[in-house]
Design an enzyme around this catalytic site. Structure first.
Site, PDB file in Angstrom:
ATOM      1  N   ARG A 119       0.863  -1.175   0.000  1.00  0.00           N
ATOM      2  CA  ARG A 119       0.000   0.000   0.000  1.00  0.00           C
ATOM      3  C   ARG A 119       0.900   1.225   0.000  1.00  0.00           C
ATOM      4  O   ARG A 119       2.121   1.112   0.127  1.00  0.00           O
ATOM      5  CB  ARG A 119      -0.916  -0.011   1.226  1.00  0.00           C
ATOM      6  N   ASN A 157      -4.347   7.671   4.326  1.00  0.00           N
ATOM      7  CA  ASN A 157      -3.907   6.978   5.540  1.00  0.00           C
ATOM      8  C   ASN A 157      -2.386   7.005   5.624  1.00  0.00           C
ATOM      9  O   ASN A 157      -1.699   6.594   4.676  1.00  0.00           O
ATOM     10  CB  ASN A 157      -4.364   5.515   5.513  1.00  0.00           C
ATOM     11  N   GLU A 158      -1.877   7.548   6.729  1.00  0.00           N
ATOM     12  CA  GLU A 158      -0.432   7.484   7.015  1.00  0.00           C
ATOM     13  C   GLU A 158       0.416   7.833   5.790  1.00  0.00           C
ATOM     14  O   GLU A 158       1.227   7.045   5.310  1.00  0.00           O
ATOM     15  CB  GLU A 158      -0.056   6.101   7.546  1.00  0.00           C
ATOM     16  N   CYS A 163       8.547   9.211  -4.520  1.00  0.00           N
ATOM     17  CA  CYS A 163       8.627   8.649  -5.867  1.00  0.00           C
ATOM     18  C   CYS A 163       9.710   9.385  -6.643  1.00  0.00           C
ATOM     19  O   CYS A 163       9.846  10.611  -6.527  1.00  0.00           O
ATOM     20  CB  CYS A 163       7.283   8.769  -6.573  1.00  0.00           C
ATOM     21  N   CYS A 168       8.089  13.017 -11.277  1.00  0.00           N
ATOM     22  CA  CYS A 168       8.517  13.591  -9.993  1.00  0.00           C
ATOM     23  C   CYS A 168       9.835  14.338 -10.131  1.00  0.00           C
ATOM     24  O   CYS A 168      10.051  15.356  -9.454  1.00  0.00           O
ATOM     25  CB  CYS A 168       8.616  12.491  -8.934  1.00  0.00           C
ATOM     26  N   GLU A 322      -5.160   5.757  15.887  1.00  0.00           N
ATOM     27  CA  GLU A 322      -4.911   4.316  15.947  1.00  0.00           C
ATOM     28  C   GLU A 322      -4.095   3.986  17.188  1.00  0.00           C
ATOM     29  O   GLU A 322      -3.167   4.703  17.550  1.00  0.00           O
ATOM     30  CB  GLU A 322      -4.127   3.829  14.723  1.00  0.00           C
ATOM     31  N   TRP A 330       4.107  -6.147  14.276  1.00  0.00           N
ATOM     32  CA  TRP A 330       5.296  -5.754  13.525  1.00  0.00           C
ATOM     33  C   TRP A 330       6.455  -5.286  14.406  1.00  0.00           C
ATOM     34  O   TRP A 330       7.509  -4.935  13.884  1.00  0.00           O
ATOM     35  CB  TRP A 330       4.947  -4.670  12.500  1.00  0.00           C
ATOM     36  N   LYS A 371      -3.576 -10.268  10.195  1.00  0.00           N
ATOM     37  CA  LYS A 371      -4.498 -11.219  10.838  1.00  0.00           C
ATOM     38  C   LYS A 371      -4.153 -11.480  12.297  1.00  0.00           C
ATOM     39  O   LYS A 371      -4.996 -11.975  13.053  1.00  0.00           O
ATOM     40  CB  LYS A 371      -4.533 -12.542  10.060  1.00  0.00           C
ATOM     41  N   PHE A 372      -2.934 -11.155  12.722  1.00  0.00           N
ATOM     42  CA  PHE A 372      -2.574 -11.319  14.132  1.00  0.00           C
ATOM     43  C   PHE A 372      -2.315  -9.975  14.817  1.00  0.00           C
ATOM     44  O   PHE A 372      -1.805  -9.946  15.934  1.00  0.00           O
ATOM     45  CB  PHE A 372      -1.365 -12.240  14.278  1.00  0.00           C
ATOM     46  N   HIS A 373      -2.619  -8.879  14.132  1.00  0.00           N
ATOM     47  CA  HIS A 373      -2.536  -7.569  14.776  1.00  0.00           C
ATOM     48  C   HIS A 373      -3.697  -7.446  15.759  1.00  0.00           C
ATOM     49  O   HIS A 373      -4.812  -7.880  15.486  1.00  0.00           O
ATOM     50  CB  HIS A 373      -2.630  -6.473  13.719  1.00  0.00           C
TER      51      HIS A 373
END
Length: 686
Positions: A119, A157-158, A163, A168, A322, A330, A371-373
Site C-alpha cells: 500500500r 492513511n499514514e 517517488c 517527480c 490508531e 510488527w 491477521k494477528f494484529h
C-alpha cells in the site's frame, strides 16, 4: 486562544472511542456484520473509521461503483447512535488501476518501478492518480456529506514515502526553479556547487538523491526532503478539493505517525508544514509496552513527548486515531499488554491532550499481514475475553470524561523540535554518526520536567516563543537568521533560553556560518563555541556543576568566554578546568549553554535551579515517587487531573486539596495508594 477555552475540534462534545472498521473484508458474511453492531454496543464504543482501504470494494471495475454495502454499514452504525469518520481510499488503489495505468506506480530511488502490492506506493505527481482520487472522493462527498453519522473526514492513511519517476523529477525541478527564482547561480551558491564539481549548468542535470551513488550535495538532499513534504501536501490538497467544496463544515484530518522502530516523531515528512493544512491533528501510537530495554515510565515519558509535540502543532486537542488494545504484529517482539496497561496507556493519551481513543483495528482480519494484529474483536468473535473487557472498561471511563473534551494544557516551558534541522544533522558527515540522536536528546531534556509534573509544550520554530518563560532548544544544528533574530528578541524581552552543543552551526541551506558562531548567538549567550570534541563509546569525561560531578559522554564543546558566567567546568582532557556550562544575562532575559551530553541527573539538577528561579509549578500538586506522572487539562470551570502509576509496584501519593474522583464520584484527599498501572482521574472545581 486562551488555554482555558474549549475547542471542539470534531464538533463532538464526547470522547471518541472505537477505531478502524473494515466491513469490506466481510461482505460475504452478513452474520459477522450483524455481530459487529451488537459488539459495538457491548464494548462502549461510539466512533468508527470506515473505508480506509476499501477502493476495490467501492469501485471493483473502472467506473463501476458499489456503495450499497457502505450505505448499510453507516446506517447501522448510526442506528446505535454511533458516528463515522469516513476515509478516502487513496492509501491502497485497486489492482485494475495499476494494470491499466502503470504511471500510478511509484519508482524507487534506484529508478526501478515498483509492482502492485502493499500500500502507499503510488506516485503523488501522477495526473491519472490525482484525477482518480478526486473522482472517488467527490462521489463519497456527494453521497455521504449530509449523513448525520458523518463526524469528520479521514484523508487517505499514514502519508509517507517518495517517488523518483520522471514526472517527480520534473516536479522537483519546477519546485527548485520557484524556490531559487529560476536562477541556477542562486541554487549553486546555496548548494555550494563547486564542491566536487557539482555546479549545475542546466536544470535538467538535477536529479533526486539516490542510494546508487549517494548524493554528497547536502543542500540538494535537504531541498529534496522539503520537496517530498510539499509534494505530499500538494497531493493531499488535490484530494480534498471536492470534500471542501461539498462539505466545508466537516473537519478533515489525516493520521500522522511515529517512527516504528524507535518511538520518536516520524522523520520522512515535516509535520509542522503539513499541520497547517489540517483541521485536526491525529496520530497512530504503538508503544512497545513491557519491553526489555527501558522501564515503563521511560517509555511513557517518550509517548508524552510526542503527544505534546503533535498537540502543539495546532495548539488544540488532537485525536489518537490508531492504537492497539493488546499487541501489534510488527514489533520485533509482539508482547501483549499486561492487565491494567490498556486503561493506563489510553488515559495517558487523554491526559496529554487527546479527545479520542481509537484502535486499529475493530475486528481482526482473517488473512494477510494483519491477521494477528491486535483488535477489539478477536477471531473468537467473543465479548468475554480479556482484551474486549479491557476495551469496555476504557469506554465506560471515557463516557465520564465529556467535561475534558475540547480542553487544552497550559505550559510555561517549551522545547523546540525541528524536522529540517534533524534532516540536515543526520546528513552531516561529522560528529558521531550513531550518536547524534537529536529527537532522543530532546526527550532527555523533556524528562527533567515530566518527572516533576511541569507541563511542557513541544513547539516548532514558526510558533510564538514569547508565550513561554523558558525555551529549550537542544542540538538546533540548522537555524536561520530569522530564527536567530527571534531567539534574540525572546531573551531580550525577558525569556530564559537554553541551548547545547552542536547548535547554530548552519543556515537554512545547510551552509556553515563563517567567522565563528553567529554574532547574534554570541551576544545572547556571551560565548563562542570554538571546537566540538566527539567521543568514542568508551570515552568519558566529568563535569563539575554546583559542587557535584556528572558524567559526560559523546560530545564536549570547547568554549571561549565573551562575557558569560561559568556554571560548570570539564574535569579531564586537554580542556580540563575550562567552561562546560555557562549562563549569560542579555537585556531582560538569560541564556544558558550546555557544552556536553550529560547524564540525566545533571538535567534534573540543572533545570531544578531554573524551575526555582522562574517559579515554575505543576498545574496541580500531588506528592509522589518517581514513575508516577501527574498531568492536567484545564477547562473553564474545572481542572482535570490524571494521576498515573507507570511502575511495577504500588505507589503512595498525597493529595493536599479536596478533589472529586471522576470515575467513582467520591471526594478524595490525603494519602492514597495507587496499584501497579493504576490511574486516578480527579476533578478540581475552580
Amino acid at each position: 486562544m486562551s488555554t482555558h477555552e474549549k475547542t471542539y475540534t470534531t464538533k463532538a462534545n464526547f470522547m471518541l472511542h472505537g477505531g478502524d472498521y473494515n466491513p469490506d473484508q466481510w461482505l460475504d458474511r452478513p452474520d459477522i456484520l450483524a455481530d459487529d453492531i451488537k459488539l459495538m454496543q457491548l464494548s462502549h464504543t461510539n466512533t468508527f473509521s470506515v473505508g480506509i482501504f476499501a477502493w476495490a470494494a467501492l469501485e471493483p471495475k473502472e467506473g463501476v461503483y458499489n456503495f450499497e454495502w457502505l450505505d448499510k454499514v453507516i446506517d447501522d452504525i448510526y442506528s446505535i447512535d454511533g458516528r463515522v469518520i469516513l476515509a478516502t481510499p487513496s492509501g491502497a488503489r485497486p489492482a485494475w488501476m495499476s494494470q491499466k495505468y502503470p504511471e500510478v506506480l511509484r519508482v524507487n530511488d534506484a529508478r526501478v518501478k515498483q509492482l502492485h502490492g502493499g500500500r502507499h506506493n503510488h506516485c503523488f505527481t501522477s495526473p491519472v492518480y490525482r484525477e482518480k482520487t478526486q473522482k472517488i472522493n467527490r462521489l463519497l462527498a456527494e453521497r455521504y456529506g449530509g449523513h448525520p453519522a458523518l463526524l469528520m473526514w479521514h484523508i487517505s492513511n499514514e502519508y509517507g514515502g517518495e517517488c523518483h519517476c520522471d514526472r517527480c523529477q520534473g516536479a522537483f525541478r519546477e519546485y527548485l526553479k520557484k524556490k531559487y527564482n529560476n536562477d541556477l547561480k542562486t541554487l549553486n551558491d546555496a548548494w555550494w556547487g563547486p564542491f566536487w564539481s557539482h555546479t549545475f549548468t542546466d536544470w535538467s542535470q538535477i536529479e533526486s538523491p539516490s542510494s546508487i551513488g549517494e548524493s554528497m550535495v547536502h543542500g540538494l538532499n535537504l531541498d529534496w526532503r522539503r520537496f517530498v513534504t510539499d509534494q505530499t501536501i500538494d497531493f493531499f490538497e488535490n484530494e480534498i478539493v471536492p470534500i471542501k467544496e461539498l462539505t466545508p463544515d466537516v473537519p478533515i484530518t489525516t493520521n500522522f505517525m511515529a517512527d516504528t522502530h524507535e518511538l520518536i516523531p516520524f522523520q520522512a515528512l515535516d509535520y509542522s508544514k503539513f499541520a497547517k493544512h489540517l483541521d485536526v491533528i491525529s496520530w497512530d501510537a504503538y508503544p512497545a509496552w513491557h519491553n526489555d530495554v527501558e522501564s515503563t515510565a521511560d517509555l511513557a515519558m517518550r509517548v508524552g513527548f510526542i503527544d505534546d509535540l503533535y498537540r502543539c502543532l495546532k495548539q488544540q486537542p488532537f485525536l489518537l486515531m490508531e492504537s492497539t488494545p493488546s499487541m501489534v504484529n510488527w514489533h520485533p517482539v509482539n508482547k501483549a499488554k499486561r492487565p491494567g496497561m490498556h486503561l493506563l496507556s489510553s488515559i495517558q493519551m487523554v491526559a496529554h491532550g487527546s479527545d479520542s481513543i481509537l484502535y486499529f483495528q475493530w475486528r481482526k482480519s482473517r488473512g494477510s499481514s494483519e491477521k494477528f494484529h491486535g483488535a477489539v474483536v478477536d477471531h473468537d468473535n467473543s465479548s468475554d475475553n480479556r482484551v474486549f473487557q479491557d476495551v469496555a472498561e476504557v469506554g465506560k471511563t471515557l463516557e465520564k470524561l465529556s467535561g475534558v473534551v475540547g480542553t487544552n494544557r497550559p505550559a510555561d516551558v517549551a522545547i523546540l523540535y525541528d524536522w529540517e534541522s534533524n534532516w540536515a544533522l543526520n546528513d552531516a558527515q561529522g560528529f558521531g554518526l550513531k550518536t547524534k540522536r537529536y529527537p532522543q536528546t530532546l526527550v532527555q531534556h523533556y524528562r527533567a520536567f515530566w518527572e516533576k509534573d511541569i507541563p511542557v509544550d513541544v513547539i516548532t520554530k514558526e510558533q510564538d516563543f514569547a508565550a513561554y518563560k523558558l525555551l529549550v532548544i537542544p542540538m538546533l544544528y540548522l537555524v536561520s537568521e530569522e530564527t536567530i533574530s527571534r531567539l534574540k528578541s525572546f531573551v531580550a524581552g525577558g525569556g530564559t533560553l537554553v541551548t547545547t552543543y552542536i547548535s547554530g552551526l548552519v543556515n537554512e541551506h545547510d551552509l556553515t556560518y563563517l567567522g565563528g558562531w553567529h554574532k547574534n548567538l554570541q551576544e545572547i549567550f556571551g560565548i563562542n563555541p570554538v571546537e566540538t570534541d566527539t567521543y568514542y563509546p568508551e570515552d568519558k569525561n566529568t563535569v563539575s556543576y554546583q559542587n557535584r560531578s556528572y558524567e559526560l559522554k559523546d560530545y564536549a564543546t570547547i568554549i571561549k568566554l565573551n562575557g558569560a558566567t561559568v556554571e560548570g567546568t570539564y574535569k579531564e582532557d586537554f580542556y580540563a578546568n575550562t567552561p562546560a556550562v555557562t549562563s549569560h544575562s542579555y537585556e531582560n532575559g538569560k541564556a544558558y549553554y550546555i557544552g556536553g551530553r550529560l547524564e540525566d541527573q545533571f538535567h534534573r539538577d540543572f533545570y531544578q535551579e531554573i524551575i526555582n528561579d522562574l517559579e515554575l509549578q505543576p498545574a496541580f500538586s500531588v506528592k509522589h515517587e518517581k514513575g508516577v506522572s501527574v498531568q492536567v487539562r484545564r477547562a473553564p470551570e474545572s481542572d482535570y487531573i490524571f494521576v498515573m502509576n507507570f511502575t511495577e509496584k504500588k505507589q503512595p501519593i498525597t493529595i493536599e486539596s479536596l478533589v472529586k474522583d471522576v470515575v467513582t464520584g467520591e471526594d478524595v484527599s490525603g494519602e492514597l495508594i495507587l496499584e501497579r498501572y493504576e490511574v486516578r482521574i480527579l476533578e478540581n472545581k475552580k
